[in-house]
Design a protein around this motif. Structure first.
Motif, PDB file in Angstrom:
ATOM      1  N   ILE A  99      -2.914   4.591   5.717  1.00 51.39           N
ATOM      2  CA  ILE A  99      -4.140   4.440   5.448  1.00 51.39           C
ATOM      3  C   ILE A  99      -5.000   4.749   6.790  1.00 51.39           C
ATOM      4  CG2 ILE A  99      -6.368   2.849   4.732  1.00 51.39           C
ATOM      5  CD1 ILE A  99      -4.215   1.829   2.735  1.00 51.39           C
ATOM      6  N   LEU A 116      -7.540   7.710   7.628  1.00 55.18           N
ATOM      7  CA  LEU A 116      -8.907   7.375   8.003  1.00 55.18           C
ATOM      8  C   LEU A 116      -9.302   7.991   9.424  1.00 55.18           C
ATOM      9  CD1 LEU A 116      -9.653   3.749   7.086  1.00 55.18           C
ATOM     10  CD2 LEU A 116     -10.915   5.648   6.500  1.00 55.18           C
ATOM     11  N   ILE A 135      -7.219  12.512   4.048  1.00 55.83           N
ATOM     12  CA  ILE A 135      -7.841  11.890   2.822  1.00 55.83           C
ATOM     13  C   ILE A 135      -6.656  11.642   1.923  1.00 55.83           C
ATOM     14  CG2 ILE A 135      -9.088  12.501   0.662  1.00 55.83           C
ATOM     15  CD1 ILE A 135     -11.233  13.763   2.898  1.00 55.83           C
ATOM     16  N   ILE A 154      -4.793   8.828   2.943  1.00 58.64           N
ATOM     17  CA  ILE A 154      -5.495   7.428   2.397  1.00 58.64           C
ATOM     18  C   ILE A 154      -5.110   7.314   0.909  1.00 58.64           C
ATOM     19  CG2 ILE A 154      -7.751   6.135   2.204  1.00 58.64           C
ATOM     20  CD1 ILE A 154      -8.758   8.310   4.250  1.00 58.64           C
ATOM     21  N   GLU A 155      -5.274   8.413   0.209  1.00 59.30           N
ATOM     22  CA  GLU A 155      -4.961   7.910  -1.495  1.00 59.30           C
ATOM     23  C   GLU A 155      -3.333   7.554  -1.451  1.00 59.30           C
ATOM     24  OE1 GLU A 155      -5.963  11.988  -2.711  1.00 59.30           O
ATOM     25  OE2 GLU A 155      -8.040  11.537  -2.886  1.00 59.30           O
ATOM     26  N   ALA A 158      -2.857   4.146  -0.470  1.00 55.47           N
ATOM     27  CA  ALA A 158      -3.557   3.053  -1.471  1.00 55.47           C
ATOM     28  C   ALA A 158      -2.378   3.056  -2.753  1.00 55.47           C
ATOM     29  CB  ALA A 158      -4.803   3.598  -2.106  1.00 55.47           C
ATOM     30  N   ASN A 159      -1.883   4.224  -2.960  1.00 56.59           N
ATOM     31  CA  ASN A 159      -0.890   4.235  -4.114  1.00 56.59           C
ATOM     32  C   ASN A 159       0.181   3.365  -3.873  1.00 56.59           C
ATOM     33  OD1 ASN A 159      -2.686   5.703  -5.845  1.00 56.59           O
ATOM     34  ND2 ASN A 159      -1.484   7.652  -5.243  1.00 56.59           N
ATOM     35  N   PHE A 168       0.521   0.975  -1.709  1.00 56.83           N
ATOM     36  CA  PHE A 168       0.196  -0.537  -1.805  1.00 56.83           C
ATOM     37  C   PHE A 168       0.477  -0.854  -3.080  1.00 56.83           C
ATOM     38  CE2 PHE A 168      -3.359  -3.702  -2.196  1.00 56.83           C
ATOM     39  CZ  PHE A 168      -3.040  -4.717  -1.325  1.00 56.83           C
ATOM     40  N   LEU A 169      -0.217  -0.263  -3.916  1.00 56.39           N
ATOM     41  CA  LEU A 169      -0.218  -0.779  -5.384  1.00 56.39           C
ATOM     42  C   LEU A 169       1.353  -0.886  -5.978  1.00 56.39           C
ATOM     43  CD1 LEU A 169      -3.107   0.930  -7.609  1.00 56.39           C
ATOM     44  CD2 LEU A 169      -3.005  -1.434  -6.853  1.00 56.39           C
ATOM     45  N   LEU A 218       3.152  -4.113  -4.857  1.00 55.94           N
ATOM     46  CA  LEU A 218       2.799  -5.328  -5.441  1.00 55.94           C
ATOM     47  C   LEU A 218       3.375  -5.579  -6.645  1.00 55.94           C
ATOM     48  CD1 LEU A 218      -1.565  -5.009  -5.693  1.00 55.94           C
ATOM     49  CD2 LEU A 218      -0.079  -5.976  -4.158  1.00 55.94           C
ATOM     50  N   PRO A 223       1.289  -2.477 -12.034  1.00 58.62           N
ATOM     51  CA  PRO A 223       0.838  -1.746 -10.763  1.00 58.62           C
ATOM     52  C   PRO A 223       1.297  -0.254 -10.943  1.00 58.62           C
ATOM     53  CG  PRO A 223       1.598  -3.729 -10.031  1.00 58.62           C
ATOM     54  CD  PRO A 223       1.833  -3.671 -11.530  1.00 58.62           C
ATOM     55  N   LEU A 244      -0.782   1.761 -13.495  1.00 56.49           N
ATOM     56  CA  LEU A 244      -2.097   1.893 -12.559  1.00 56.49           C
ATOM     57  C   LEU A 244      -1.856   3.106 -11.689  1.00 56.49           C
ATOM     58  CD1 LEU A 244      -3.746  -1.488 -12.043  1.00 56.49           C
ATOM     59  CD2 LEU A 244      -3.857  -0.062 -14.038  1.00 56.49           C
ATOM     60  N   VAL A 245      -0.683   3.221 -10.921  1.00 56.67           N
ATOM     61  CA  VAL A 245      -0.597   4.087  -9.925  1.00 56.67           C
ATOM     62  C   VAL A 245      -0.331   5.481 -10.428  1.00 56.67           C
ATOM     63  CG1 VAL A 245       1.195   5.108  -8.392  1.00 56.67           C
ATOM     64  CG2 VAL A 245       0.322   2.747  -8.124  1.00 56.67           C
ATOM     65  N   SER A 293      -3.702   6.597 -11.042  1.00 55.79           N
ATOM     66  CA  SER A 293      -4.454   7.103  -9.551  1.00 55.79           C
ATOM     67  C   SER A 293      -3.827   8.352  -8.995  1.00 55.79           C
ATOM     68  CB  SER A 293      -4.057   5.863  -8.872  1.00 55.79           C
ATOM     69  OG  SER A 293      -4.613   5.992  -7.315  1.00 55.79           O
ATOM     70  N   ILE A 318      -5.808  11.057 -10.711  1.00 57.61           N
ATOM     71  CA  ILE A 318      -7.080  11.217 -10.007  1.00 57.61           C
ATOM     72  C   ILE A 318      -7.005  11.991  -8.514  1.00 57.61           C
ATOM     73  CG2 ILE A 318      -8.942   9.891  -9.114  1.00 57.61           C
ATOM     74  CD1 ILE A 318      -8.534   7.985 -11.283  1.00 57.61           C
ATOM     75  N   PHE A 347     -10.048  -1.641 -12.819  1.00 60.40           N
ATOM     76  CA  PHE A 347      -9.149  -0.568 -12.577  1.00 60.40           C
ATOM     77  C   PHE A 347      -9.697   0.650 -13.373  1.00 60.40           C
ATOM     78  CE2 PHE A 347      -5.840   2.981 -13.268  1.00 60.40           C
ATOM     79  CZ  PHE A 347      -5.402   3.147 -11.778  1.00 60.40           C
ATOM     80  N   PRO A 356     -10.599   5.616  -2.521  1.00 58.49           N
ATOM     81  CA  PRO A 356      -9.353   4.620  -2.174  1.00 58.49           C
ATOM     82  C   PRO A 356      -9.629   3.248  -1.734  1.00 58.49           C
ATOM     83  CG  PRO A 356      -8.913   6.903  -1.417  1.00 58.49           C
ATOM     84  CD  PRO A 356     -10.362   6.911  -1.890  1.00 58.49           C
ATOM     85  N   LEU A 401      -9.966   1.293  -4.866  1.00 63.93           N
ATOM     86  CA  LEU A 401      -8.568   1.299  -5.275  1.00 63.93           C
ATOM     87  C   LEU A 401      -7.917   0.156  -4.477  1.00 63.93           C
ATOM     88  CD1 LEU A 401      -6.508   2.103  -7.269  1.00 63.93           C
ATOM     89  CD2 LEU A 401      -5.842   3.833  -5.548  1.00 63.93           C
ATOM     90  N   LEU A 402      -8.032   0.199  -3.309  1.00 65.09           N
ATOM     91  CA  LEU A 402      -7.429  -0.837  -2.571  1.00 65.09           C
ATOM     92  C   LEU A 402      -7.977  -2.430  -2.757  1.00 65.09           C
ATOM     93  CD1 LEU A 402      -6.979   0.468   1.155  1.00 65.09           C
ATOM     94  CD2 LEU A 402      -5.149  -0.244  -0.218  1.00 65.09           C
ATOM     95  N   LEU A 456      -5.507  -7.498  -7.929  1.00 62.36           N
ATOM     96  CA  LEU A 456      -4.485  -7.586  -8.549  1.00 62.36           C
ATOM     97  C   LEU A 456      -3.339  -8.232  -7.795  1.00 62.36           C
ATOM     98  CD1 LEU A 456      -2.649  -6.340 -11.184  1.00 62.36           C
ATOM     99  CD2 LEU A 456      -2.454  -4.396  -9.843  1.00 62.36           C
TER     100      LEU A 456
END
Lengths: 120, 493
Positions: free
Chosen positions: A15, A19, A35, A38-39, A42-43, A45-46, A49, A78, A81-82, A85, A88, B140, B181, B184-185, B191
């Protein structure tokens, strides 16, 4: 350091690098790559979890007791969700690359400052 | 179970796909688009208030069959699928968005001889995604539809074929690809802390102390979602790009785009209020951004010579009023914010379409090159002027009622300075608008000004008239909506 913590650090690094590229690099393609970083950060990270050290995949198989499964399976939300994501992220990336192609044809450069400098 | 609730999303998605397939056949596309554009607000009116569980089931029904170590645990109460909640507040906003979409589509058909399948596809997909955003009770799912909305917004700008539209689309895309993002974070942090993305589950976990409400995960999650909210609404620091986005679309597209922004702002604003209102400085942060939006956007609109950009800045400034109501945080102020949001959808659509007729006639939006347009169509000029009055908060229009409510709420809550600021900003909006109106319509027509079209299409006049009537009705009978907003706001706090 366990796998989960290492992955969390990796997602943070993704990330931050992304950035930096998106904000400070002038080249449009490099910005878009930032970018994408970053995406993906974030994925990742999910995904982290839902990780459970020594756990099993969250599929209830014959022979498993419900209590054992609840205590040992990884958290599946998660992961679900990923998947969405990622779709997207891919769509966003495709649109950005398509726009980058059009802008390159129009301006003959990938420098964002030059492109936007022409903008009225 | 009320099957009309998912239909509010399914119908525009199907319409989007069908109009794209029949892109080359104008009559078919027009007929399908108009039928669907009428159906969208109708479904919102006919649907009964209720909850729709997708895939999963009502948690109370499955709690009894859970493994023994989960009975009585936090997870036992979780919703296992996506949940749509449809109340009267969603009905009002989806109805208003549907009306604006119908009128925008009507205007598009009147002003463009050959209709574009992809453009209509983007409009319907956008409507489906903001409707889903309003209905969803899952952060989400809200993120997913927010991203689809952002993509359709970019598509609408690109399909508008205006000058520099690709540059603005790319700029918006880059900022969105950072804002998305981050959102999303934020969802990820919530979560990770609570274990669910359903808003009711999150509130249940927080209110029953299953998790520490001040845990770093939740506070970071709030900050990231706040960032995403600022982007979705176009509040500072995103006000400049948002106004550029509005000004680069066709007038009917701008009317729809600002409606999308208002609904995104509301959906995330309400979700944030439900989850994070307990965080210290929550209200202060929202008020801070509201003040910045009002002052910066209105100041920039006053300096603009491009009337489309001016209206775009005014539209963003009006969003500051909505944020102000949320920031003050009383029942009355939140109701005022919701009323202001409903008014914003209608008034700005009126101004974008109404002032858009100037661009239609002359193919320029530079006020320095315009003048004397009252001779071209005085009825439209008067309607645009009245729309401007509604925006500035002049009685008896709806803008007056919502701003009056907002000022009263600020005074009741002890924020005298915010009430004064709201009045000053409204006065500046009034003078900015009247100045632009005078330049475009009343001052002598420049000799070099040429007309691309002689007359404004009747459908466009009809659209503006309908929007003006809505402004007037909501101004004279505000209780039509405030009777719904005030109890809802009471439940929110």
């Amino acid at each position: 350091m366990d796998l989960q913590m290492a992955s969390l650090f990796a997602s943070g690094a993704f990330i931050i690098i992304g950035l930096f590229a998106a904000v400070f690099i002038d080249n449009l393609i490099k910005k878009i790559i930032g970018i994408a970083f970053i995406e993906e950060g974030a994925n990742l990270f999910l995904i982290c979890l839902g990780y459970k050290a020594g756990g099993v995949v969250p599929i209830f198989l014959p022979g498993m007791s419900a209590d054992w499964f609840a205590a040992n399976s990884a958290y599946p939300l998660p992961q679900a969700l990923v998947l969405t994501s990622i779709v997207i992220g891919a769509s966003t990336l495709a649109v950005m690359l398509a726009l980058a192609m059009v802008l390159y044809r129009k301006h003959g450069t990938l420098s964002v400052s030059e492109m936007m400098g022409d903008e009225k | 179970m009320n099957y009309l609730i998912p239909l509010m999303v399914v119908v525009p998605i199907l319409a989007a796909l069908i109009v794209n397939i029949f892109g080359g056949k104008d009559k078919t596309v027009k007929a399908i688009s108009l039928v669907v554009a009428i159906a969208i607000p109708l479904i919102a009116i006919l649907a009964a208030v209720g909850v729709q569980y997708f895939g999963g089931h009502d948690p109370t029904l499955i709690a009894s069959s859970l493994p023994s170590n989960l009975v009585g645990a936090l997870a036992a109460s979780y919703n296992t699928g996506i949940v749509y909640v449809f109340e009267n507040i969603e009905r009002i906003f989806i109805f208003l968005m549907g009306i604006v979409a119908f009128l925008a589509v009507l205007t598009y058909f009147a002003e463009k001889k050959e209709v574009s399948g992809p453009y209509l596809y983007l409009i319907f997909m956008g409507i489906a995604s903001v409707t889903a955003l309003m209905l969803s009770n899952d952060i989400f799912n809200m993120y997913v539809f927010f991203e689809i909305t952002a993509l359709t917004q970019v598509g609408i700008i690109v399909a508008s074929s205006t000058e520099d539209n690709y540059e603005i689309a790319m700029k918006y895309m880059i900022l969105g690809a950072i804002g998305g993002p981050m959102l999303l974070l934020g969802v990820g942090f919530i979560l990770g802390t609570i274990g669910s993305v359903n808003i009711n589950d999150i509130i249940y976990a927080l209110s029953n102390n299953f998790v520490n409400p001040y845990s770093p995960g939740l506070v970071i999650g709030f900050a990231l979602i706040l960032f995403g909210w600022l982007y979705s609404a176009g509040l500072p620091p995103f006000h400049t790009i948002k106004s550029a986005v509005y000004s680069k679309a066709r007038p009917n597209g701008s009317a729809i785009l600002q409606g999308f922004s208002v609904l995104c702002m509301l959906a995330f604003g309400i979700a944030m209020y439900k989850i994070f209102a307990y965080i210290p400085y929550f209200n202060t942060a929202i008020i801070g951004f509201a003040i910045l939006a009002m002052v910066l956007s209105i100041a920039m609109s006053a300096m603009e010579v491009d009337f489309r950009r001016m209206i775009a800045f005014l539209a963003v400034g009006e969003l500051g009023f909505i944020a102000l109501g949320f920031g003050i945080g009383t029942q009355y102020s939140i109701a005022a914010a919701l009323f202001q949001a409903a008014n914003e959808i209608v008034i700005t659509a009126l101004l974008f379409i109404g002032f858009g007729t100037v661009y239609y006639l002359t193919k320029t939006s530079d006020t320095r090159k315009l003048g004397g347009l009252i001779a071209a169509d005085s009825t439209m000029a008067i309607m645009v002027l009245l729309g401007g009055f509604a925006l500035a908060g002049v009685p008896p229009f709806n803008g007056f009622q919502s701003k009056l409510m907002l000022v009263q709420a600020a005074l009741d809550a002890g924020y005298t300075e915010l009430a004064v600021l709201a009045i000053i900003v409204s006065v500046v909006i009034f003078f900015t608008f009247v100045k632009a109106f005078h330049t475009v319509y009343l001052q002598p027509k420049p000799k070099e000004l040429k007309f691309a079209h002689e007359k404004i299409p009747k459908a466009t006049v009809f659209s503006v008239a309908v929007l003006l009537i809505i402004c007037l009705v909501l101004g004279i009978f505000p209780n039509i909506v405030t009777d719904i907003f005030i109890p809802f706001a009471g439940g929110l706090i």
